[in-house]
Design a protein around this motif. Structure first.
Motif: not given
Length: 395
Positions: A82-83, A88-90
């Motif tokens: 699920g990840e 991940t954008p800052p």
């Protein structure tokens, strides 16, 4: 690689003890070249006057192994169920309110002195014709319309005493406008094009496009069927009713009796041979001499067979007999039968007047020479003889 701790047991299970003496040749050789130290020389660094020296230096045992294996880098971590695989954008940097920001000129450093560009002069537009002003209409002064929807019924008012009505100026009441009758449009017909206003002119270069009308396929289909089926039936019915046919001479026709003497038989045989010679496509031929008790004589001859143009064959037969009987101008006789044509002419034979008539249709030809009869009587008598001699097989 971790260094061995003092007092630890080796991995092979032996008891630790003093190391055996090595070969002097081996011990004298340097195990590895000296590694230059990254730390600066203590003599180069300035001495700190206030730091006290260490009381004693603890002995550090020399490493047992002279080299170590390289450590591989760690494997990348597998993503959890699920990840997202994307990093991940800052988080966005919070922006303060616009009134606290420094204004920026978007046209800074741009040459804006060339905005006055030459433009082509467009021709003036043609003047438009205004629509005519509609005539002024007067407002209808009739009674007001009743209210729409249910309303309570008020009880009838009590009769009141008549009141005096002041005289009013007589005004001519106006009749309500007549309802406009919308013409009914037939199904499938297009509405008429709107009428242009008076004085309107098409602009220059305008070409009207003709509107394609809807084709009338049912009428065209009926016309095609009528032409394909009606015309052959109209022209083919007389042919089928008149051909084929057979011929036989009766002994008596009304007051006429067939003469069977030698002279009459020779005449009939000669006429039959002439018919066979002139009409070589004839299927059957006939000839005979009839007479009455009062001295009338009738000679009839002809043949059966298909004929495509009976009218031209009738004219050709009269022309063939003109020289023999000295015939005059032929006359056309109406037979009343479609496809049958008859011609009659007056002549002479052996010093006496005769009438020669010929009747031709699609299945046979019959010619008669009549004495002491008029043209009309001769035509009627030939029709009677033909009906008794020639018999269509499909009748």
């Amino acid at each position: 690689m971790p260094e061995p701790q003092p007092g630890a047991r080796p991995a092979d299970g032996s008891t630790p003890g003093p190391e055996p003496e090595r070969d002097p040749a081996v011990t004298d050789e340097p195990t590895s070249p000296p590694v230059p130290s990254d730390q600066p020389d203590p003599s180069d660094q300035p001495e700190a006057p206030d730091q006290p020296e260490p009381a004693a230096t603890e002995e550090v045992p020399a490493p047992r192994w002279s080299g170590s294996a390289p450590v591989p880098p760690p494997l990348p971590r597998r993503p959890v169920w699920g990840e997202s695989a994307e990093p991940t954008p800052p988080p966005p940097v919070p922006v303060g309110p616009p009134e606290h920001q420094t204004p920026v000129d978007p046209w800074a450093g741009v040459d804006t002195g060339g905005w006055d560009l030459p433009s082509a002069e467009l021709p003036p537009l043609p003047p438009t014709m205004p629509y005519p002003t509609p005539p002024h209409t007067r407002q209808w002064s009739g009674p007001p319309a009743p209210p729409v929807g249910p309303h309570p019924v008020s009880p009838p008012a009590a009769p009141s005493a008549p009141q005096a009505v002041a005289p009013r100026a007589s005004a001519r009441p106006m009749s309500p406008p007549a309802p406009v009758k919308v013409p009914k449009q037939r199904r499938g017909r297009r509405p008429a094009a709107p009428t242009p206003p008076p004085g309107w002119q098409a602009p220059k270069g305008y070409v009207p496009v003709p509107v394609r009308r809807r084709r009338r396929w049912p009428w065209l289909l009926l016309l095609t069927l009528a032409c394909c089926c009606g015309c052959p039936a109209y022209y083919g019915f007389p042919i089928s009713a008149q051909y084929p046919a057979r011929a036989a001479l009766p002994v008596q026709v009304e007051d006429l009796n067939l003469r069977q003497d030698d002279r009459s038989a020779d005449t009939a045989r000669q006429l039959e041979n002439e018919v066979r010679k002139e009409h070589w496509l004839a299927e059957d031929t006939f000839a005979g001499v009839y007479s009455t008790t009062n001295g009338k004589r009738v000679t009839v001859f002809g043949g059966t067979g298909f004929r495509w143009s009976p009218e031209s064959d009738a004219d050709a037969e009269i022309s063939r007999l003109t020289k023999r009987y000295e015939l005059g101008t032929p006359e056309s006789v109406d037979t009343g039968v479609r496809g049958r044509h008859e011609r009659c002419a007056v002549g002479s034979a052996d010093g006496s007047a005769v009438v020669v008539c010929t009747s031709v249709d699609h299945g046979s030809i019959a010619t008669g020479v009549f004495t002491r009869l008029s043209v009309a009587d001769s035509a009627d008598l030939l029709a009677t003889l033909r009906a008794q001699i020639v018999q269509p097989e499909r009748a």
